[in-house]
Design a protein around this motif. Structure first.
Motif, PDB file in Angstrom:
ATOM      1  N   THR A 165      44.967  25.682  75.181  1.00  0.00           N
ATOM      2  CA  THR A 165      46.363  26.616  74.491  1.00  0.00           C
ATOM      3  C   THR A 165      47.348  26.142  74.536  1.00  0.00           C
ATOM      4  O   THR A 165      47.521  24.928  75.480  1.00  0.00           O
ATOM      5  N   ILE A 180      44.802  27.238  70.214  1.00  0.00           N
ATOM      6  CA  ILE A 180      44.965  28.831  69.638  1.00  0.00           C
ATOM      7  C   ILE A 180      46.748  28.203  70.802  1.00  0.00           C
ATOM      8  O   ILE A 180      46.571  27.796  72.140  1.00  0.00           O
ATOM      9  N   GLY A 216      42.399  37.029  69.391  1.00  0.00           N
ATOM     10  CA  GLY A 216      42.496  35.999  68.555  1.00  0.00           C
ATOM     11  C   GLY A 216      41.412  34.731  69.229  1.00  0.00           C
ATOM     12  O   GLY A 216      40.599  34.129  67.899  1.00  0.00           O
ATOM     13  N   PHE A 217      41.571  34.438  70.377  1.00  0.00           N
ATOM     14  CA  PHE A 217      40.017  33.294  71.059  1.00  0.00           C
ATOM     15  C   PHE A 217      38.866  34.516  71.014  1.00  0.00           C
ATOM     16  O   PHE A 217      38.526  33.366  70.173  1.00  0.00           O
ATOM     17  N   ALA A 262      46.043  37.209  64.132  1.00  0.00           N
ATOM     18  CA  ALA A 262      45.344  36.368  64.455  1.00  0.00           C
ATOM     19  C   ALA A 262      46.070  35.288  62.801  1.00  0.00           C
ATOM     20  O   ALA A 262      45.693  36.118  61.840  1.00  0.00           O
TER      21      ALA A 262
END
Length: 263
Positions: A137, A182, A223-224, A245
């Protein structure tokens, strides 16, 4: 990639976007998710609630300070010993405080590097591993500079650059390990409550940005999920903002021998 039967390890998975990631993994069929988090109360509540939803034994809390190398390594090894392997490592733990820089660097950047290295060593097919994925992240502020948060920008830029560089490993096909980052913009969690006149420079110039650009953990989790479902995600940089995203990349742009500073 299908998460069915997969084992995941996530730092900072008890609250905020970390919890949203954990829930997404379980919903996608992960066999078990190990949550490494310092907040024991929040972690136990998360495990109780998610196991009530997805089934007993689907997630486990490891109370650990990931800035402590011995604790982090021990927690990771405990998960490996119990489950036999880790298929997905998510280095998500982070903090924010421009007035106290060393703990921020230790958690945001150093712990992310350590977690990535642990995962790489364990997953590496050249070491007898079975391959796997590492998602780190970063932040929208790992892609842009901001006067109010130079330290946070530095650590999150470091996460993004480190992850992208790891994805360029010349033996990546032989290691079987993929890396992606991300980069969410400001997210509506308790994390935003840390932004004030003490922890942020020129807070009065930044508050409106926070108020007008906040997204939800579920939007980040979408998005993940996009990264999880990709057959090949190695090298991906995924920015998640109000418009959704989008994948991006950073490139060198030459400006010539003369330069005029911006106003």
């Amino acid at each position: 990639m299908s998460m069915a039967g997969q084992i995941a390890f996530i730092t900072g998975g008890a609250m905020g976007i970390g919890r949203a990631f954990t829930e997404t993994l379980l919903a996608e069929g992960a066999e078990k998710v190990y949550i490494a988090d310092m907040n024991e109360e929040a972690g136990r509540n998360t495990v109780t609630e998610l196991e009530a939803q997805f089934g007993s034994g689907r997630c486990a809390l490891l109370v650990v300070d990931v800035t402590n190398s011995a604790q982090f390594e021990d927690a990771f090894q405990r998960a490996v010993t119990e489950s036999g392997h880790i298929d997905l490592m998510v280095n998500n733990a982070g903090t924010f405080n421009e007035s106290d820089w060393e703990p921020v660097v230790e958690l945001n950047l150093v712990a992310c590097v350590r977690g990535s290295k642990l995962a790489m060593e364990h997953m590496n097919k050249k070491n007898g591993g079975r391959g796997g994925r590492v998602i780190n992240t970063s932040s929208g502020l790992g892609l842009h500079d901001l006067h109010a948060t130079p330290l946070y920008c530095a650590t999150k830029s470091g996460v993004r650059s480190f992850t992208s560089s790891m994805a360029l490993h010349p033996d990546r096909e032989l290691t079987g390990v993929q890396f992606a980052s991300i980069c969410p913009t400001s997210v509506k969690t308790d994390f935003l409550k840390k932004f004030d006149e003490r922890t942020c420079f020129y807070f009065h110039t930044f508050k409106d940005v926070l108020d007008n650009m906040s997204i939800t953990p579920s939007q980040v989790a979408e998005g993940f999920l996009k990264l999880l479902r990709m057959p090949h995600m190695n090298g991906a940089i995924l920015k998640v903002g109000e418009s959704g995203a989008e994948f991006c990349k950073l490139e060198y742009v030459g400006l010539g021998s003369d330069w005029t500073p911006p106003p």
